[in-house]
Design a protein around this motif. Sequence first.
Motif, mmCIF file in Angstrom:
data_model
loop_
_atom_site.group_PDB
_atom_site.id
_atom_site.type_symbol
_atom_site.label_atom_id
_atom_site.label_comp_id
_atom_site.label_asym_id
_atom_site.label_seq_id
_atom_site.Cartn_x
_atom_site.Cartn_y
_atom_site.Cartn_z
ATOM 1 N N PRO A 38 5.130 20.084 -1.190
ATOM 2 C CA PRO A 38 4.166 20.743 -2.019
ATOM 3 C C PRO A 38 3.314 19.553 -2.414
ATOM 4 N N ALA A 39 3.146 19.209 -3.683
ATOM 5 C CA ALA A 39 2.549 18.221 -4.655
ATOM 6 C C ALA A 39 2.273 16.802 -5.102
ATOM 7 N N SER A 40 3.414 16.588 -4.042
ATOM 8 C CA SER A 40 3.569 15.006 -3.948
ATOM 9 C C SER A 40 4.144 13.968 -2.498
ATOM 10 N N LEU A 41 4.012 12.808 -2.658
ATOM 11 C CA LEU A 41 4.603 12.245 -1.038
ATOM 12 C C LEU A 41 5.696 11.028 -1.747
ATOM 13 N N ILE A 42 6.182 10.428 -0.962
ATOM 14 C CA ILE A 42 7.956 9.290 -0.602
ATOM 15 C C ILE A 42 6.786 8.331 -0.038
ATOM 16 N N VAL A 43 6.626 7.130 -0.133
ATOM 17 C CA VAL A 43 5.954 6.525 0.377
ATOM 18 C C VAL A 43 6.855 4.935 0.339
ATOM 19 N N GLN A 44 6.741 4.535 1.672
ATOM 20 C CA GLN A 44 7.880 3.251 1.934
ATOM 21 C C GLN A 44 6.938 2.031 2.227
ATOM 22 N N VAL A 45 7.665 1.073 1.697
ATOM 23 C CA VAL A 45 6.842 -0.154 1.560
ATOM 24 C C VAL A 45 7.591 -1.190 1.644
ATOM 25 N N VAL A 46 7.378 -2.099 2.599
ATOM 26 C CA VAL A 46 8.217 -3.147 2.905
ATOM 27 C C VAL A 46 7.314 -4.612 2.886
ATOM 28 N N GLY A 47 7.781 -6.104 2.128
ATOM 29 C CA GLY A 47 7.225 -6.945 2.184
ATOM 30 C C GLY A 47 7.318 -8.028 1.145
ATOM 31 N N ASP A 48 6.796 -9.066 0.660
ATOM 32 C CA ASP A 48 7.003 -9.771 -0.464
ATOM 33 C C ASP A 48 6.210 -9.061 -1.999
ATOM 34 N N THR A 49 7.357 -9.081 -2.942
ATOM 35 C CA THR A 49 7.169 -8.719 -3.873
ATOM 36 C C THR A 49 6.152 -8.434 -4.393
ATOM 37 N N GLU A 50 4.630 -9.686 -4.124
ATOM 38 C CA GLU A 50 3.155 -8.812 -4.250
ATOM 39 C C GLU A 50 3.201 -7.929 -3.789
ATOM 40 N N LYS A 51 2.686 -8.030 -2.548
ATOM 41 C CA LYS A 51 2.647 -7.394 -2.081
ATOM 42 C C LYS A 51 2.869 -5.580 -2.418
ATOM 43 N N ILE A 52 4.563 -5.353 -2.605
ATOM 44 C CA ILE A 52 4.417 -4.187 -3.409
ATOM 45 C C ILE A 52 4.035 -3.936 -4.442
ATOM 46 N N ASP A 53 3.875 -5.043 -5.258
ATOM 47 C CA ASP A 53 3.602 -4.974 -6.651
ATOM 48 C C ASP A 53 1.550 -4.265 -6.747
ATOM 49 N N ALA A 54 1.152 -5.290 -5.554
ATOM 50 C CA ALA A 54 -0.157 -5.107 -5.565
ATOM 51 C C ALA A 54 -0.450 -2.710 -4.999
ATOM 52 N N MET A 55 0.199 -2.535 -3.996
ATOM 53 C CA MET A 55 0.608 -0.987 -3.386
ATOM 54 C C MET A 55 0.805 -0.484 -5.201
ATOM 55 N N VAL A 56 1.572 -0.963 -5.735
ATOM 56 C CA VAL A 56 2.248 0.506 -6.546
ATOM 57 C C VAL A 56 0.387 -0.323 -8.065
ATOM 58 N N GLU A 57 0.048 -0.350 -8.338
ATOM 59 C CA GLU A 57 -0.729 -1.077 -8.757
ATOM 60 C C GLU A 57 -2.260 0.435 -7.997
ATOM 61 N N LEU A 58 -2.582 0.593 -6.716
ATOM 62 C CA LEU A 58 -2.857 1.522 -6.310
ATOM 63 C C LEU A 58 -3.325 2.363 -6.302
ATOM 64 N N LEU A 59 -1.641 2.704 -6.678
ATOM 65 C CA LEU A 59 -1.221 4.238 -6.561
ATOM 66 C C LEU A 59 -1.092 5.127 -7.687
ATOM 67 N N LYS A 60 -1.351 4.039 -8.725
ATOM 68 C CA LYS A 60 -1.138 5.019 -10.007
ATOM 69 C C LYS A 60 -1.801 5.234 -10.390
ATOM 70 N N PRO A 61 -3.316 5.455 -9.889
ATOM 71 C CA PRO A 61 -4.139 6.167 -10.734
ATOM 72 C C PRO A 61 -3.911 7.796 -10.232
ATOM 73 N N TYR A 62 -2.878 7.727 -9.081
ATOM 74 C CA TYR A 62 -2.764 9.257 -8.440
ATOM 75 C C TYR A 62 -1.422 9.838 -9.176
#
Length: 160
Positions: A118-142
């Motif tokens: 209802p108020a959340s999503l679970i996202v699955q991301v696969v890639g190198d460490t830098e890709k996952i770090d970048a996605m985490v940074e972009l999702l932090k504001p949410y």
Amino acid sequence: MSKHTISILVNDQPGVMQRVSGLFGRRGFNIDSITVGSSEEPGLSRMVIVTTGDDRTLEQVQKQLYKLIDVIKVVDVSSNPMVARELGLIKVGAEPAARPEILGIVETFRAAVVDIGPASLIVQVVGDTEKIDAMVELLKPYGIRELSRTGVTAMTRGNR
């Protein structure tokens, strides 16, 4: 100091992971990431460890690993061209109004939504460490509510 990704083929026995990780601790090495799973050989497991250190110290650790009875083979896969991947599961706060923006980030990273609440999503991301770090940074504001990462697994490219 540089990052090293080490692949260790070991007997699938209780306590092997503890002995290997203990060796790193005694040598003053930090383990950045460790993954363990079945290998192509029945009865053997593959450990992939990412650590930081100079080449001389890494060579000493490799020699010490071979002294452990359950260690079969040690390879510094980062010394050759390699493929390395990590999986991340990120639970992010996602009120319905914010979902289109989040889904845009998910699409950009070629990730996938694996659960919707209802108020959340679970996202699955696969890639190198830098890709996952970048996605985490972009999702932090949410609002990241929970984060789980597998650690790096890797193998050399080609016929090696």
